[in-house]
Structure formats: C-alpha cells, structure tokens
Write a protein that holds these residues in place. Structure first.
Motif, PDB file in Angstrom:
ATOM      1  N   HIS A   1    -110.079  61.780  15.873  1.00 42.27           N
ATOM      2  CA  HIS A   1    -109.185  60.640  16.047  1.00 42.27           C
ATOM      3  C   HIS A   1    -109.405  59.983  17.402  1.00 42.27           C
ATOM      4  O   HIS A   1    -109.985  60.570  18.304  1.00 42.27           O
ATOM      5  CB  HIS A   1    -107.719  61.076  15.917  1.00 42.27           C
ATOM      6  N   PHE A   2    -108.941  58.759  17.487  1.00 41.12           N
ATOM      7  CA  PHE A   2    -108.865  58.048  18.757  1.00 41.12           C
ATOM      8  C   PHE A   2    -107.404  58.008  19.191  1.00 41.12           C
ATOM      9  O   PHE A   2    -106.510  58.428  18.451  1.00 41.12           O
ATOM     10  CB  PHE A   2    -109.428  56.633  18.612  1.00 41.12           C
ATOM     11  N   HIS A   3    -107.155  57.504  20.402  1.00 41.76           N
ATOM     12  CA  HIS A   3    -105.824  57.494  20.971  1.00 41.76           C
ATOM     13  C   HIS A   3    -105.294  56.067  21.102  1.00 41.76           C
ATOM     14  O   HIS A   3    -106.074  55.145  21.359  1.00 41.76           O
ATOM     15  CB  HIS A   3    -105.833  58.152  22.351  1.00 41.76           C
ATOM     16  N   PRO A   4    -103.989  55.886  20.952  1.00 40.56           N
ATOM     17  CA  PRO A   4    -103.419  54.535  21.100  1.00 40.56           C
ATOM     18  C   PRO A   4    -103.372  54.101  22.555  1.00 40.56           C
ATOM     19  O   PRO A   4    -103.464  54.915  23.477  1.00 40.56           O
ATOM     20  CB  PRO A   4    -102.004  54.704  20.528  1.00 40.56           C
ATOM     21  N   LEU A   5    -103.202  52.809  22.759  1.00 37.52           N
ATOM     22  CA  LEU A   5    -103.083  52.254  24.105  1.00 37.52           C
ATOM     23  C   LEU A   5    -101.750  52.627  24.739  1.00 37.52           C
ATOM     24  O   LEU A   5    -100.716  52.703  24.057  1.00 37.52           O
ATOM     25  CB  LEU A   5    -103.206  50.736  24.068  1.00 37.52           C
ATOM     26  N   LYS A   6    -101.778  52.847  26.035  1.00 35.90           N
ATOM     27  CA  LYS A   6    -100.530  53.015  26.776  1.00 35.90           C
ATOM     28  C   LYS A   6     -99.796  51.671  26.835  1.00 35.90           C
ATOM     29  O   LYS A   6    -100.333  50.631  26.441  1.00 35.90           O
ATOM     30  CB  LYS A   6    -100.828  53.494  28.205  1.00 35.90           C
ATOM     31  N   ASN A   7     -98.582  51.690  27.351  1.00 37.56           N
ATOM     32  CA  ASN A   7     -97.782  50.466  27.446  1.00 37.56           C
ATOM     33  C   ASN A   7     -98.456  49.394  28.307  1.00 37.56           C
ATOM     34  O   ASN A   7     -98.202  48.209  28.139  1.00 37.56           O
ATOM     35  CB  ASN A   7     -96.397  50.779  28.007  1.00 37.56           C
ATOM     36  N   THR A   8     -99.316  49.832  29.223  1.00 40.37           N
ATOM     37  CA  THR A   8    -100.023  48.872  30.083  1.00 40.37           C
ATOM     38  C   THR A   8    -101.084  48.094  29.324  1.00 40.37           C
ATOM     39  O   THR A   8    -101.554  47.049  29.788  1.00 40.37           O
ATOM     40  CB  THR A   8    -100.706  49.603  31.246  1.00 40.37           C
ATOM     41  N   CYS A   9    -101.500  48.636  28.166  1.00 37.48           N
ATOM     42  CA  CYS A   9    -102.523  48.023  27.306  1.00 37.48           C
ATOM     43  C   CYS A   9    -103.900  47.959  27.974  1.00 37.48           C
ATOM     44  O   CYS A   9    -104.785  47.226  27.533  1.00 37.48           O
ATOM     45  CB  CYS A   9    -102.111  46.616  26.859  1.00 37.48           C
ATOM     46  N   LYS A  10    -104.087  48.738  29.037  1.00 43.97           N
ATOM     47  CA  LYS A  10    -105.372  48.745  29.739  1.00 43.97           C
ATOM     48  C   LYS A  10    -106.233  49.945  29.368  1.00 43.97           C
ATOM     49  O   LYS A  10    -107.461  49.888  29.456  1.00 43.97           O
ATOM     50  CB  LYS A  10    -105.141  48.724  31.251  1.00 43.97           C
ATOM     51  N   GLU A  11    -105.592  51.034  28.983  1.00 40.93           N
ATOM     52  CA  GLU A  11    -106.340  52.230  28.613  1.00 40.93           C
ATOM     53  C   GLU A  11    -105.524  53.052  27.618  1.00 40.93           C
ATOM     54  O   GLU A  11    -104.310  52.882  27.494  1.00 40.93           O
ATOM     55  CB  GLU A  11    -106.668  53.079  29.851  1.00 40.93           C
ATOM     56  N   THR A  12    -106.202  53.945  26.923  1.00 39.88           N
ATOM     57  CA  THR A  12    -105.523  54.779  25.939  1.00 39.88           C
ATOM     58  C   THR A  12    -104.993  56.053  26.596  1.00 39.88           C
ATOM     59  O   THR A  12    -105.380  56.411  27.708  1.00 39.88           O
ATOM     60  CB  THR A  12    -106.473  55.160  24.792  1.00 39.88           C
ATOM     61  N   TYR A  13    -104.125  56.752  25.885  1.00 36.21           N
ATOM     62  CA  TYR A  13    -103.580  58.006  26.393  1.00 36.21           C
ATOM     63  C   TYR A  13    -104.685  59.063  26.481  1.00 36.21           C
ATOM     64  O   TYR A  13    -105.467  59.223  25.549  1.00 36.21           O
ATOM     65  CB  TYR A  13    -102.490  58.529  25.462  1.00 36.21           C
ATOM     66  N   PRO A  14    -104.749  59.799  27.584  1.00 36.06           N
ATOM     67  CA  PRO A  14    -105.673  60.944  27.668  1.00 36.06           C
ATOM     68  C   PRO A  14    -105.033  62.180  27.040  1.00 36.06           C
ATOM     69  O   PRO A  14    -103.885  62.134  26.566  1.00 36.06           O
ATOM     70  CB  PRO A  14    -105.877  61.119  29.173  1.00 36.06           C
ATOM     71  N   GLU A  15    -105.759  63.277  27.051  1.00 37.33           N
ATOM     72  CA  GLU A  15    -105.277  64.523  26.434  1.00 37.33           C
ATOM     73  C   GLU A  15    -105.959  65.699  27.120  1.00 37.33           C
ATOM     74  O   GLU A  15    -107.077  65.565  27.609  1.00 37.33           O
ATOM     75  CB  GLU A  15    -105.615  64.500  24.937  1.00 37.33           C
ATOM     76  N   TYR A  16    -105.264  66.834  27.153  1.00 37.94           N
ATOM     77  CA  TYR A  16    -105.843  68.025  27.770  1.00 37.94           C
ATOM     78  C   TYR A  16    -105.986  69.131  26.724  1.00 37.94           C
ATOM     79  O   TYR A  16    -105.033  69.426  26.002  1.00 37.94           O
ATOM     80  CB  TYR A  16    -104.977  68.531  28.920  1.00 37.94           C
ATOM     81  N   TYR A  17    -107.171  69.748  26.663  1.00 32.30           N
ATOM     82  CA  TYR A  17    -107.434  70.837  25.718  1.00 32.30           C
ATOM     83  C   TYR A  17    -107.777  72.130  26.451  1.00 32.30           C
ATOM     84  O   TYR A  17    -108.296  72.116  27.565  1.00 32.30           O
ATOM     85  CB  TYR A  17    -108.604  70.481  24.794  1.00 32.30           C
TER      86      TYR A  17
END
Length: 246
Positions: A93-109
């Motif tokens: 999957h890909f991640h949705p944009l943050k509220n800033t609309c400049k980048e998507t949410y990151p994630e930690y595994y």
C-alpha cells in the motif's frame, strides 16, 4: 511490549496475548484470493491465508499515551513459503497525504521474528515508478518508511515472519497504486538455482534500477530504536515519534 512474554506465536501463525494487553479479538486476514491482482504467477482463488493483521495493540497502562499522540501499534504475521515461485508478501500500500498536503504519512517497522525484505517504492503523479529500494531485515531490525513511499513486506525465510509497525491512528492504506500495476515494480521469486531473484514488473513503463540495502545501514528517523523496540522507545520518549503525525 516483549516478544515471547506479552504475546507469543501459535503453531498456526496466530498470536496469543498475555493479560493486560489490549488487542483485537480476531485478526484481519489476507488470502491468496485477496492477493491475486498483485501476484507474479496466476493462482487459483483460494481462501488460504497469507498473513494476519492485528491492529491497535497496547498495554492497558499505555492506553492514554497512544491516544494523546494519535498513534497505533500493529502486528502482522506472514506465512512462509511461496505462491508459485513468488515468496509470500503483503498486498502492499501507499500512504495518504498529511494535512499539509506536501508529503504522505511515514511509518516505522520492526522485525520481531523471521527474515524480511521491505520493498519501498516512490511513484510519480502518473503512477509510474521513480525509485525502488529493497531493505533486507532480520530480527530486531527497524525500518523507517519515509514520506511519499509505498511498500510491501516479503517473507524470505522458512518460518513465520512477525513484524510490528507504529503509525498514525488516522492512517488509511491506499492499495490502488499497486493494484493498478499488478504489484510493485519488482517481484521476488525463487530462481532455478533455488535462491531469491528479482524480476521486473512489465506493467511499469519506466525502467528503474533496484537499490538493495541492509536494514542496519538504512537511515533511522529515531536513533534510540537501534537498541530498543519501537514500542518501548515510544513509551519512554513519545515526542520522538511526532513526525509520524505532524
């Protein structure tokens, strides 16, 4: 959260939790039928499980902390083996944009048990691949998924792969970019010599070379996770993970 104490893996590949651990009564399950659109080989639409997802796990004493920082701790268990010659993987999957609309949410595994490859992919606006990175990881390794990357998880070992992730509570996975292209830009299959090999996905017009990295050499967003679990570091220093939501 301690692997082998707070939760264990059963012979069937499902988790059993100790008292004081809040968890879903049943995991979400993904089957071969669900994964058909992204597989390298054609397969019969069996309901055979490929992996289980346990969302929103936490110690009861940490409940308010997770709510305050709007984060969620999940665990995924992937079966071992192959579908045809392709190693078992998540749909991706890909991640949705943050509220800033400049980048998507990151994630930690974090790899809790087993061996994995995290295949990270950055696409352009036309859904064509621009960069692909294969991060090889083993037990206790952490992998940070940067903004603007989609990803899949591949079980390259001969046992169940158990991975945990820390992510924003508001997060909703975007599956269409991979579904529209029949998967990621590369498939990981068993070669004629019995070893893993990468095969390009012809659905992508762009030809992008694959970068291969070892998880210990992959950039970390939170330095403290090098020697501790992402869960424990979050409980001790929750402000370190604000980049997952801000």
């Amino acid at each position: 959260m301690i692997w082998g104490t707070d939760f264990i893996l059963t012979e069937k590949g499902q988790l059993a939790f100790a008292e004081g651990i809040i968890h879903p009564s049943e995991p979400e399950m993904r089957t071969i039928k669900d994964a058909l659109p992204v597989l390298y080989h054609s397969a019969k639409p069996y309901d055979k499980p490929l992996y289980y997802i346990y969302r929103n796990i936490y110690k009861k004493v940490d409940e308010d902390l997770f709510k305050e920082y709007n984060l969620r701790y999940d665990i995924t268990v992937l079966h071992h083996g192959k579908v045809g010659k392709e190693y078992i993987k998540t749909i991706g999957h890909f991640h949705p944009l943050k509220n800033t609309c400049k980048e998507t949410y990151p994630e930690y595994y974090e790899v809790l048990s087993g061996e994995a490859i995290f295949l990270l992919q950055r696409n352009g606006r036309n859904n064509e691949v621009e960069e692909v990175i294969a991060v090889e990881a083993k037990k206790d390794d952490k992998v940070f998924i940067p903004p603007n990357y989609g990803h899949i998880t591949i079980n390259t070992g001969e046992q169940f792969l158990v991975v945990a992730n820390l992510i924003a509570t508001c997060f909703q996975s975007l599956y269409d970019p991979f579904l529209e292209k029949s998967g990621a830009a590369y498939y990981y299959i068993e070669s004629e010599k019995g070893k893993g090999d990468w095969v390009k996905n012809p659905s992508y017009k762009n030809s992008v070379g694959l970068k291969i990295k070892a998880a210990p050499n992959f950039e970390q967003a939170v330095a403290e996770v090098k020697n501790k679990s992402i869960y424990d570091v979050f409980v001790e220093r929750p402000e370190s993970f604000k980049m997952l939501t801000d």
